[in-house]
Scaffold this active site. Structure first.
Site, PDB file in Angstrom:
ATOM      1  N   CYS A  77       0.810  -1.223   0.000  1.00 35.04           N
ATOM      2  CA  CYS A  77       0.000   0.000   0.000  1.00 35.04           C
ATOM      3  C   CYS A  77       0.840   1.269   0.000  1.00 35.04           C
ATOM      4  O   CYS A  77       0.323   2.358  -0.217  1.00 35.04           O
ATOM      5  CB  CYS A  77      -0.930   0.015   1.208  1.00 35.04           C
ATOM      6  SG  CYS A  77      -2.002  -1.406   1.266  1.00 35.04           S
ATOM      7  N   HIS A 121      -3.154   6.784   3.235  1.00 31.62           N
ATOM      8  CA  HIS A 121      -3.614   5.524   2.652  1.00 31.62           C
ATOM      9  C   HIS A 121      -4.988   5.189   3.255  1.00 31.62           C
ATOM     10  O   HIS A 121      -5.197   5.303   4.453  1.00 31.62           O
ATOM     11  CB  HIS A 121      -2.606   4.421   2.966  1.00 31.62           C
ATOM     12  CG  HIS A 121      -3.102   3.060   2.607  1.00 31.62           C
ATOM     13  ND1 HIS A 121      -3.666   2.790   1.380  1.00 31.62           N
ATOM     14  CD2 HIS A 121      -3.133   1.898   3.302  1.00 31.62           C
ATOM     15  CE1 HIS A 121      -4.022   1.522   1.346  1.00 31.62           C
ATOM     16  NE2 HIS A 121      -3.720   0.955   2.499  1.00 31.62           N
ATOM     17  N   ASN A 159     -10.051  -0.368   0.564  1.00 28.49           N
ATOM     18  CA  ASN A 159      -8.605  -0.253   0.498  1.00 28.49           C
ATOM     19  C   ASN A 159      -8.149  -0.693  -0.897  1.00 28.49           C
ATOM     20  O   ASN A 159      -8.228  -1.867  -1.232  1.00 28.49           O
ATOM     21  CB  ASN A 159      -8.003  -1.151   1.589  1.00 28.49           C
ATOM     22  CG  ASN A 159      -6.482  -1.163   1.583  1.00 28.49           C
ATOM     23  OD1 ASN A 159      -5.843  -0.657   0.664  1.00 28.49           O
ATOM     24  ND2 ASN A 159      -5.913  -1.755   2.612  1.00 28.49           N
TER      25      ASN A 159
HETATM   26  N1  ACO Z   1     -17.697  -9.301   9.816  1.00 28.66           N
HETATM   27  C1  ACO Z   1     -17.990  -9.653  11.066  1.00 28.66           C
HETATM   28  N2  ACO Z   1     -17.060 -10.014  11.973  1.00 28.66           N
HETATM   29  C2  ACO Z   1     -15.775 -10.002  11.575  1.00 28.66           C
HETATM   30  C3  ACO Z   1     -15.397  -9.654  10.266  1.00 28.66           C
HETATM   31  C4  ACO Z   1     -16.423  -9.292   9.362  1.00 28.66           C
HETATM   32  N3  ACO Z   1     -16.176  -8.940   8.102  1.00 28.66           N
HETATM   33  N4  ACO Z   1     -14.061  -9.748  10.172  1.00 28.66           N
HETATM   34  C5  ACO Z   1     -13.607 -10.138  11.355  1.00 28.66           C
HETATM   35  N5  ACO Z   1     -14.635 -10.313  12.217  1.00 28.66           N
HETATM   36  C6  ACO Z   1     -14.592 -10.740  13.603  1.00 28.66           C
HETATM   37  C7  ACO Z   1     -13.349 -11.510  13.929  1.00 28.66           C
HETATM   38  O1  ACO Z   1     -13.498 -12.868  13.551  1.00 28.66           O
HETATM   39  C8  ACO Z   1     -13.262 -11.334  15.431  1.00 28.66           C
HETATM   40  O2  ACO Z   1     -14.175 -12.244  16.053  1.00 28.66           O
HETATM   41  P1  ACO Z   1     -13.783 -12.975  17.428  1.00 28.66           P
HETATM   42  O3  ACO Z   1     -13.590 -11.872  18.411  1.00 28.66           O
HETATM   43  O4  ACO Z   1     -14.971 -13.825  17.661  1.00 28.66           O
HETATM   44  O5  ACO Z   1     -12.527 -13.712  17.110  1.00 28.66           O
HETATM   45  C9  ACO Z   1     -13.802  -9.920  15.645  1.00 28.66           C
HETATM   46  O6  ACO Z   1     -14.523  -9.591  14.453  1.00 28.66           O
HETATM   47  C10 ACO Z   1     -12.696  -8.891  15.873  1.00 28.66           C
HETATM   48  O7  ACO Z   1     -11.669  -9.090  14.905  1.00 28.66           O
HETATM   49  P2  ACO Z   1     -10.391  -8.181  14.855  1.00 28.66           P
HETATM   50  O8  ACO Z   1      -9.535  -8.624  13.718  1.00 28.66           O
HETATM   51  O9  ACO Z   1      -9.751  -8.086  16.206  1.00 28.66           O
HETATM   52  O10 ACO Z   1     -11.095  -6.797  14.504  1.00 28.66           O
HETATM   53  P3  ACO Z   1     -10.473  -5.366  14.328  1.00 28.66           P
HETATM   54  O11 ACO Z   1     -11.221  -4.419  15.142  1.00 28.66           O
HETATM   55  O12 ACO Z   1      -8.973  -5.386  14.453  1.00 28.66           O
HETATM   56  O13 ACO Z   1     -10.827  -5.029  12.812  1.00 28.66           O
HETATM   57  C11 ACO Z   1      -9.725  -5.009  10.667  1.00 28.66           C
HETATM   58  C12 ACO Z   1     -10.336  -5.852  11.770  1.00 28.66           C
HETATM   59  C13 ACO Z   1     -10.815  -4.158  10.050  1.00 28.66           C
HETATM   60  C14 ACO Z   1      -9.122  -5.925   9.622  1.00 28.66           C
HETATM   61  C15 ACO Z   1      -8.631  -4.086  11.243  1.00 28.66           C
HETATM   62  O14 ACO Z   1      -7.793  -4.829  12.066  1.00 28.66           O
HETATM   63  C16 ACO Z   1      -7.795  -3.414  10.187  1.00 28.66           C
HETATM   64  O15 ACO Z   1      -8.244  -2.523   9.500  1.00 28.66           O
HETATM   65  N6  ACO Z   1      -6.496  -3.761  10.097  1.00 28.66           N
HETATM   66  C17 ACO Z   1      -5.555  -3.099   9.235  1.00 28.66           C
HETATM   67  C18 ACO Z   1      -5.696  -3.410   7.817  1.00 28.66           C
HETATM   68  C19 ACO Z   1      -4.708  -2.531   7.078  1.00 28.66           C
HETATM   69  O16 ACO Z   1      -4.520  -1.379   7.379  1.00 28.66           O
HETATM   70  N7  ACO Z   1      -4.006  -3.011   6.139  1.00 28.66           N
HETATM   71  C20 ACO Z   1      -3.017  -2.063   5.608  1.00 28.66           C
HETATM   72  C21 ACO Z   1      -2.328  -2.426   4.606  1.00 28.66           C
HETATM   73  S1  ACO Z   1      -3.164  -3.453   3.469  1.00 28.66           S
HETATM   74  C22 ACO Z   1      -2.009  -3.762   2.231  1.00 28.66           C
HETATM   75  O17 ACO Z   1      -0.875  -3.437   2.315  1.00 28.66           O
HETATM   76  C23 ACO Z   1      -2.449  -4.574   1.052  1.00 28.66           C
END
Ligand code: ACO
Length: 326
Positions: free
Chosen positions: A112, A253, A283
């Protein structure tokens, strides 16, 4: 000698996938996606449209905006994590599609952060006097590397492309003022596409274990993204003797609204000065910054003379920031 963006534009495919699209077949909800990410919809390219096609459409518009003849382009850099092929590079394919065969071209793999890396390379070539006109593209088709059954990744990403014509100028008062880049391969496994290179032998196991799709440990990426985007933004500002108050627009980003809000808080910039459009496109990796910038320009929000801070974080891990005067 310094460099400036003479023309910039973007292209997104027409098909729109809303959060409701995923609700219909996955254990997810519009509420979860909106609250945790800020994303409402994203675009998807059709099967027969390639990353190089999105790159072409964005580049044609950027060249038109720059008001140059495409033959003036001396170098093509295509930042992408989703090239048409491992080789030939998407940049070479783009050069052919643009009809500027013979122009040097290469792909840049920095996740990214790819567009900021690409602008930095263009700026360095121009300052060194090697080239006067460089085409920098960020283009992605992330749906083609998504496991559509994996709710932790497929709801986050989108397809699109952005392109910038970067030119030399003697004007001291415009263009790219400075940049800072970083990478740390120790974190590579947290965001990885395991089986499209040579590391994993192509056999049935690849399909069974879905090793040909992107995998991400989202919450670990999240923590590091917040910390390092803030750090690198402050690093480049300090080096230039600037403070966050001097910045007119932050163009980050577009991965997650919570990451962007945390970044704004960390560098003490009000959200009114931050360009956000991830609700519409998700994203789009290397394409996200030029799409956000392109849209803000179209809407007349960014004006000539504005000081911009670009900042990104992505697979690698890679991260970087750039300050430029529009
Ligand atoms: N719908 C419903 N529930 C979900 C979903 C979904 N789509 N996805 C995950 N969950 C659940 C998980 O299974 C988890 O359940 P559990 O507690 O029963 O295990 C719960 O939601 C919390 O999951 P987390 O991963 O801890 O949630 P978080 O608040 O961290 O959000 C997210 C997840 C959106 C992916 C976030 O962590 C994020 O944005 N991370 C960064 C991504 C990013 O910036 N990438 C950058 C670069 S990308 C690149 O370079 C290509």
């Amino acid at each position: 000698m310094r460099s400036y963006i003479r023309g910039l534009s973007y292209y997104v495919p027409e098909e729109t996938l809303t959060n409701q699209f995923f609700e219909e077949y996955l254990d997810t909800s519009d509420e979860w996606i909106t609250q945790r990410t800020g994303i409402k919809e994203r675009r998807r390219a059709s099967k027969d449209v390639l990353t190089s096609d999105l790159a072409l459409y964005a580049s044609q518009k950027a060249i038109e905006k720059a008001g140059i003849d495409k033959k003036e382009i001396e170098l093509i850099i295509c930042a992408t994590a989703t090239p048409d092929h491992l080789f030939p590079s998407t940049a070479c394919i783009l050069g052919n599609k643009l009809g500027i065969n013979g122009t040097p071209a290469f792909d840049l793999a920095a996740g990214c952060t790819g567009f900021i890396y690409g602008l930095s390379v263009a700026d360095s070539f121009i300052r060194a006097g090697a080239y006067r006109t460089v085409l920098v593209v960020g283009a992605e088709e992330l749906f083609k590397i998504m496991d559509m059954e994996d709710r932790t990744t497929c709801v986050l990403f989108g397809d699109g492309a952005g392109a910038a014509v970067v030119c030399a100028t003697e004007d001291e008062d415009r263009g790219i003022l400075g940049f800072k880049l970083h990478a740390d391969g120790a974190y590579g496994d947290l965001l990885i596409l395991p089986a499209r290179g040579v590391a994993v032998e192509l056999n049935e196991r690849v399909l069974e274990e879905k090793l040909h799709f992107a995998r991400m440990k989202g919450n670990e990426v999240f923590k590091m993204a917040v910390r390092e985007m803030g750090n690198v933004a402050m690093e480049v500002l300090e080096e230039l003797g600037l403070s966050p108050d001097d910045i007119d627009w932050v163009v980050p980003h577009q991965a997650n609204i919570r990451i962007i809000q945390a970044l704004a808080k960390r560098i003490n910039v009000p959200m009114e000065k931050v360009v956000v459009n991830l609700q519409k496109y998700g994203n789009t990796s290397a394409a996200s910054i030029p799409i956000a910038l392109g849209e803000a320009l179209e809407e007349g929000r960014i004006k000539e003379g504005d000081l911009l801070l670009l900042v990104a974080f992505g697979a690698g891990f890679t991260w970087g920031a750039m300050v430029l005067k529009w």
